[in-house]
Design an enzyme around this catalytic site. Sequence first.
Site: not given
Ligand code: ITT
Length: 196
Positions: A13, A68-69, A148-149, A176
């Site tokens: 991120k 948060d994503s 991620g996904y 994002r």
């Molecule tokens: P932080 O909370 O520490 O920022 P995190 O990975 O746990 O890190 P989130 O709680 O926002 O972040 O969860 C987001 C999840 O959604 C992330 O772990 C991925 O699985 C998915 N995700 C979010 N943005 C993504 C992206 O751009 N591409 C692929 N998957 C994404």
Amino acid sequence: MLKITLGTNNKHKIDEINLIAKNYEVEFVLPSKGYKAIEDGNSFLKNAYCKANCARKNAKTELFLADDSGLCIEALKGAPGIYSARYAQTAQDRINRVLEELKGIDNRKAKFVCAMVLVNKKGEIVFQVQKECHGTILEEQRGKNGFGYDPIFFVDSENRSMAELSDTEKSKISHRALALVDVLEFLKIYNIKGGD
Ligand code: ITT
């Protein structure tokens, strides 16, 4: 250069965010050691606030941002949604779970959502935004970039999976990117600059 602490433990991120911000006089830095936010909100925006607020602890900057994503799949009634990071143990397991749950389902419409909240030293919200990137869940993984996904998310506007886009391409069209550009334009309009 304006420095802003980004409340995250996700290295992908902060890299993506600094790439998106590269043409602005802003640098995002990691929170102090031991940063751990409890995400107990029931929405992306509430959880982004929890993370931004928590990043204030022992930080050296004046402003704090969090993202948060997650992935929302229409046929799964919006799941995994705010639980995207916790849908299974590893990134590969999370992908496998989604593919399994969508087996035999024709409606594969999905969206990535990104909420961003900017707070000041007192923990007051200065700006917040939520953006989406629309796509379709593939039957199998494609591409190696991103995180991620991304390998199972086909970006409708690009005709490729998110993981087939280069970092620079993703930094122009992702959920994002759309959210961060609004944050950066807000900082620019209000002429918010760093002290060094
Ligand atoms: P932080 O909370 O520490 O920022 P995190 O990975 O746990 O890190 P989130 O709680 O926002 O972040 O969860 C987001 C999840 O959604 C992330 O772990 C991925 O699985 C998915 N995700 C979010 N943005 C993504 C992206 O751009 N591409 C692929 N998957 C994404």
